[in-house]
Design a protein around this motif. Sequence first.
Motif, PDB file in Angstrom:
ATOM      1  N   SER A   1    -105.200  75.935-105.968  1.00 29.81           N
ATOM      2  CA  SER A   1    -104.239  76.791-105.279  1.00 29.81           C
ATOM      3  C   SER A   1    -103.221  77.330-106.281  1.00 29.81           C
ATOM      4  CB  SER A   1    -103.519  76.000-104.187  1.00 29.81           C
ATOM      5  OG  SER A   1    -102.692  74.993-104.752  1.00 29.81           O
ATOM      6  N   THR A   2    -102.574  78.423-105.890  1.00 25.58           N
ATOM      7  CA  THR A   2    -101.544  79.018-106.749  1.00 25.58           C
ATOM      8  C   THR A   2    -100.414  78.033-107.003  1.00 25.58           C
ATOM      9  OG1 THR A   2    -102.070  81.227-105.905  1.00 25.58           O
ATOM     10  CG2 THR A   2     -99.926  80.934-106.979  1.00 25.58           C
ATOM     11  N   ASP A   3    -100.026  77.294-105.966  1.00 28.90           N
ATOM     12  CA  ASP A   3     -98.942  76.317-106.126  1.00 28.90           C
ATOM     13  C   ASP A   3     -99.309  75.245-107.149  1.00 28.90           C
ATOM     14  OD1 ASP A   3     -97.448  77.675-104.278  1.00 28.90           O
ATOM     15  OD2 ASP A   3     -97.968  76.366-102.596  1.00 28.90           O
ATOM     16  N   ASP A   4    -100.565  74.786-107.131  1.00 28.47           N
ATOM     17  CA  ASP A   4    -100.984  73.763-108.090  1.00 28.47           C
ATOM     18  C   ASP A   4    -100.988  74.316-109.520  1.00 28.47           C
ATOM     19  OD1 ASP A   4    -101.275  71.940-106.059  1.00 28.47           O
ATOM     20  OD2 ASP A   4    -103.443  72.229-105.857  1.00 28.47           O
ATOM     21  N   VAL A   5    -101.423  75.567-109.668  1.00 32.19           N
ATOM     22  CA  VAL A   5    -101.449  76.182-111.002  1.00 32.19           C
ATOM     23  C   VAL A   5    -100.031  76.325-111.548  1.00 32.19           C
ATOM     24  CG1 VAL A   5    -102.031  78.256-112.298  1.00 32.19           C
ATOM     25  CG2 VAL A   5    -103.608  77.388-110.559  1.00 32.19           C
ATOM     26  N   LEU A   6     -99.122  76.858-110.726  1.00 30.90           N
ATOM     27  CA  LEU A   6     -97.741  77.046-111.172  1.00 30.90           C
ATOM     28  C   LEU A   6     -97.053  75.707-111.410  1.00 30.90           C
ATOM     29  CD1 LEU A   6     -96.655  80.033-108.886  1.00 30.90           C
ATOM     30  CD2 LEU A   6     -97.397  80.091-111.274  1.00 30.90           C
ATOM     31  N   ALA A   7     -97.390  74.701-110.605  1.00 39.64           N
ATOM     32  CA  ALA A   7     -96.811  73.367-110.824  1.00 39.64           C
ATOM     33  C   ALA A   7     -97.267  72.805-112.165  1.00 39.64           C
ATOM     34  CB  ALA A   7     -97.203  72.429-109.692  1.00 39.64           C
TER      35      ALA A   7
END
Length: 699
Positions: free
Chosen positions: A367-373
Amino acid sequence: MRPSRRPPIFIQLSLLIIAVLLEITANFFANDESAPLTAGIRGAAGPVLIILLVVLIVGNGLVLWWEAPRSPRPAWRADRSPYPGLSAFTEQDASVFFGREEQVTELVRRLHELGVEGADRFVCVTGASGSGKSSLVHAGVVPRLRGGRWQVLPAVTPAGEPLGGLADLAVTLGAADRASALREVRTRPDGLARQVAAWRARTGHRRGRVLLTLDQLEELVTLSSAAEQAAFLGQVAALLEADRRVWVVATIRVEFLADMLAGSHPELFANPVALGTMRPADLVAVVEQPAQLAGMRFEDGLVDQIVADTATPDALPLLAYLLQELYLAAGPGRVATRQAYQALGGVAGALGRQADVVLAEVRRDSSTDDVLATLLRLVAMDGVEPTRRRVPLRELSAEQRRVIDVFTDARLLTTDVLDSEPRVQVAHEALFRRWAPLRQQVQARAEQLRRRTELERWAADWVHAGRSGDYLLTGDRLALASQWLEAMEPAGQDSPTARALVDASRSRDTAFLHRVSETIGRFALGNVDRFPELAVLLTSAALRECPPTPVARRALMAALAFSHTEAVLTGHTDAVRGVAWSPDGAHVATGSRDGTARIWHADTGTVVRVLRGHSGMVEAVDWSPDARRLATASRDGTVRVWDAATGATIAVLPCGEVTRGGRMVTGRLAPGRVEPGPDGAGVGHHDLAAHCPSGWPRG
């Protein structure tokens, strides 16, 4: 600070003085033709003056050569890209480093000045993020010096362990092992100076000039404690004082220069070299000269457009990335077209476009959130501006490693080895400054990133102190660190070192509380027959505040067996200041700092009435003789009379003296009057008939 002096100046002045004295002598003897010596001096004066003039001219040329020795630009290797992209230029990229010739010459000139004081031989290069400080030193200055008479030591980057960086340098210079070198720089203020002196003795470079490069000194502020910063700079200052043939060049972001000037060695940073934005003509050289070496050319007008688009001060790293992508798209011997430039998004959009493409690829499995995290783990925050953070690859999960690998393949992240451990970092801070998705995440989680940076600084201090118990957290700091760590865990921003610090601190805190609980339990058991109520209170507090221990449980059971306590009245939210039994023995009244009074059933211990109305803490309570009325005195400056059966307020008596000196009211309620207590500090005399027609019911 006195200006530095150049060694050849003495030679120039000496020759000039000799010439003047010779001319004066010749004129003197010219007026005396009788002496045989006169003719000889008059005949030799002319040739000698000519020789001295030649010596002066040659000496002047030697001065210029000494101050700014010229070495040929290294040849470009065709197997390397002429544009390094977001990575800083290294010494291997010197052949394609253009646009900063004036700054390189100025730095080389300063490094050839004779500095009497150690601070005179410390040259600090400062500028904004992305201004090219590291590239200027590594690809501009170092190759010029290495081609001359200089010995250039490996560069040191403080990272998270500044003294460890000096220990690594010592190992490179020939120290036995890293552990002993690290121990020396930690325990001896002149540890680095001793290592350099030993290296000189081993290699024979006893009198040669030596250059030490300190790169990214802002990490002393963002990733290190004040003690580590002082120790690191102390070692550098001691080296400069001990060896007058050593020069140091350091790079630091301009916003952190004030921290250094306010630190332990401000004299080192008193005369920095400021690196500003590049002029259009210099930018043209940056674009065209490397391309000419690689046989690539630009479509007519494209270079002018690129230079015009590189107008903002922080656009230099974006330009570097764009040029690398243009070269990879066109290839050697080809033409970089306007169409390719626009397809890449131009100077401003090239990095963001590439990051968007990589994000879309990674998003197939994450997910985008996991990548940015995951990318947020590479960002530190100290103060207002974010900075890069090196993360050991072992701290990342398999999923995070996959994200890192994809961004690394796209040249947006870089990996290196520090302390024999692979680490990853952003190729340039422009990634989280200019790419909107990551920039917005940094802004949204700025406070959390600051807390993580602070927590990791505490953990680094603990690790560098050998995990000493003196560096463990206690009290409020432990509670704060625990809160921060718990908030970071759901977002995946915690680190093993921070977790280890908090766990070790909690373990020691738990062990201490365990000892406290056992001590209280043993005391209570030894005194339960004499002080049963105190034993109940102590053991209850121990079991509530400390880890439960068998001895504390036994002590509580024994205390309850000996105690005369029949009931515990609970309900107030703050300390109880006053207690009064009703005359008929049926009820108990209490007044509390929580601003309420309560009426309790004496047999059952249940609350009959909660009397609310005071705006300050209730200091005292008292009953009327017939137990039908209750009076409460408060620090709000009033006495309230209540109907004990209904809880209704009968009267409010203003008595400002209640709070005077913080004394507790101890007055008694007489029929029809409120009288002062024994110490004369009561609430005054009030005739209750004026407030309630029937007055106090007479018993």
